[in-house]
Scaffold this motif. Structure first.
Motif, short mmCIF file in Angstrom:
data_model
loop_
_atom_site.label_atom_id
_atom_site.label_comp_id
_atom_site.label_asym_id
_atom_site.label_seq_id
_atom_site.Cartn_x
_atom_site.Cartn_y
_atom_site.Cartn_z
N LEU A 200 0.87 -1.18 0.00
CA LEU A 200 0.00 0.00 0.00
C LEU A 200 0.90 1.23 0.00
O LEU A 200 1.76 1.36 0.88
CB LEU A 200 -0.92 0.01 1.22
CG LEU A 200 -1.94 -1.12 1.32
CD1 LEU A 200 -2.79 -0.97 2.57
CD2 LEU A 200 -2.83 -1.17 0.09
N LEU B 197 -4.69 8.17 0.79
CA LEU B 197 -4.38 7.18 1.82
C LEU B 197 -3.18 7.66 2.63
O LEU B 197 -2.05 7.67 2.12
CB LEU B 197 -4.08 5.83 1.16
CG LEU B 197 -3.80 4.65 2.08
CD1 LEU B 197 -5.06 4.27 2.87
CD2 LEU B 197 -3.28 3.46 1.28
N ASP C 46 -3.03 5.40 7.85
CA ASP C 46 -4.15 4.60 7.35
C ASP C 46 -3.66 3.35 6.60
O ASP C 46 -4.26 2.28 6.70
CB ASP C 46 -5.05 5.42 6.44
CG ASP C 46 -5.86 6.46 7.20
OD1 ASP C 46 -5.98 6.32 8.44
OD2 ASP C 46 -6.35 7.42 6.56
N ALA C 47 -2.58 3.51 5.84
CA ALA C 47 -2.02 2.37 5.10
C ALA C 47 -1.55 1.29 6.08
O ALA C 47 -1.85 0.10 5.90
CB ALA C 47 -0.86 2.83 4.23
N ASN D 213 -2.55 0.86 9.22
CA ASN D 213 -3.73 0.30 9.91
C ASN D 213 -4.51 -0.66 9.02
O ASN D 213 -5.04 -1.67 9.49
CB ASN D 213 -4.63 1.42 10.42
CG ASN D 213 -4.00 2.20 11.54
OD1 ASN D 213 -3.08 1.72 12.22
ND2 ASN D 213 -4.46 3.43 11.74
N LYS D 214 -4.61 -0.33 7.75
CA LYS D 214 -5.33 -1.19 6.80
C LYS D 214 -4.64 -2.56 6.70
O LYS D 214 -5.30 -3.60 6.72
CB LYS D 214 -5.39 -0.50 5.44
CG LYS D 214 -6.44 -1.02 4.52
CD LYS D 214 -6.56 -0.11 3.30
CE LYS D 214 -7.72 -0.51 2.44
NZ LYS D 214 -7.87 0.33 1.25
N GLN E 250 -5.25 -4.59 9.79
CA GLN E 250 -6.59 -5.19 9.76
C GLN E 250 -6.62 -6.40 8.84
O GLN E 250 -7.23 -7.42 9.16
CB GLN E 250 -7.64 -4.15 9.32
CG GLN E 250 -9.06 -4.67 9.37
CD GLN E 250 -9.47 -5.12 10.77
OE1 GLN E 250 -9.28 -4.41 11.75
NE2 GLN E 250 -10.00 -6.34 10.87
N PHE E 251 -5.93 -6.31 7.68
CA PHE E 251 -5.83 -7.45 6.77
C PHE E 251 -5.22 -8.64 7.49
O PHE E 251 -5.68 -9.77 7.36
CB PHE E 251 -4.98 -7.12 5.54
CG PHE E 251 -5.60 -6.16 4.56
CD1 PHE E 251 -6.96 -5.86 4.58
CD2 PHE E 251 -4.81 -5.54 3.60
CE1 PHE E 251 -7.53 -4.98 3.67
CE2 PHE E 251 -5.36 -4.65 2.70
CZ PHE E 251 -6.71 -4.38 2.72
N HIS F 23 -6.30 -5.37 -3.24
CA HIS F 23 -5.81 -4.15 -2.61
C HIS F 23 -4.36 -3.77 -2.91
O HIS F 23 -4.00 -2.61 -2.74
CB HIS F 23 -5.98 -4.24 -1.09
CG HIS F 23 -7.40 -4.42 -0.66
ND1 HIS F 23 -8.31 -3.38 -0.65
CD2 HIS F 23 -8.08 -5.52 -0.23
CE1 HIS F 23 -9.47 -3.83 -0.23
NE2 HIS F 23 -9.36 -5.12 0.02
#
Length: 174
Positions: free
Chosen positions: A46, A52, A56-57, A59-60, A63-64, A82
């Motif tokens: 990411l 983005l 946020d990158a 955190n994303k 979460q993945f 993604h």
């Protein structure tokens, strides 16, 4: 011509596009097997942007990782959907077999520390935020590849030196 030549031995005359050659074997080095640990990995990249943020990158990706560990998602599916690495996203993030030195140091370090079938925590390189999964590891004999690369480098260097001398002569004439 050198395969069966003993140390100090002289070859029979050889012909090449450059002319005739006699080879004398002074010494032999190497020749042993060169075993290298290779890793088969896949990753999700990411890249932070105006849309983005850096946070946020990260955190994303975190979460993945949770979704994959809880069996709510599949790594390859997430990579296809993604990942911003155009070269690997279509194949589920697959990077294939990699040898040491192929990737940037941060990536290599995380790859080395991640166990087989393990998923790394999100980490940053100059390309953006990554998360990787080590699919498999193997020991591979790279001696033939290394010898071929050394020979190619030697021939390239010799050709470069020849071309450089011709170019310098041309400049001096002008």
């Amino acid at each position: 011509a050198l395969d069966n030549l003993p140390k100090g031995g002289l070859s029979t005359p050889l012909r090449s596009p450059a002319g005739f050659h006699l080879l004398k074997l002074y010494d032999q080095r190497g020749g042993g097997e060169q075993w290298v640990e290779q890793s088969k990995v896949r990753h999700i990249l990411l890249t932070p942007s105006a849309i983005l943020s850096d946070k946020d990158a990260k955190n994303k990706l975190a979460q993945f990782k949770k979704d994959i560990e809880n069996n709510n998602a599949n790594f390859a599916t997430l990579a296809k959907k993604h990942s911003q690495d155009i070269g690997s996203s279509l194949s589920g993030g697959e990077l294939g077999w990699s040898s040491p030195g192929m990737f940037v140091p941060q990536f290599e370090s995380v790859m080395k520390d991640t166990p087989v079938h393990g998923i790394s925590a999100p980490f940053r390189t100059q390309f953006g935020w990554h998360m990787l999964q080590v699919v498999e590891r193997r020991q591979q004999d790279m001696s033939e590849t290394m010898i071929r690369n050394q020979a190619n480098n030697f021939l390239r260097k010799r050709r470069f030196e020849t071309e450089l001398q011709l170019w310098l002569q041309e400049i001096r004439r002008k």
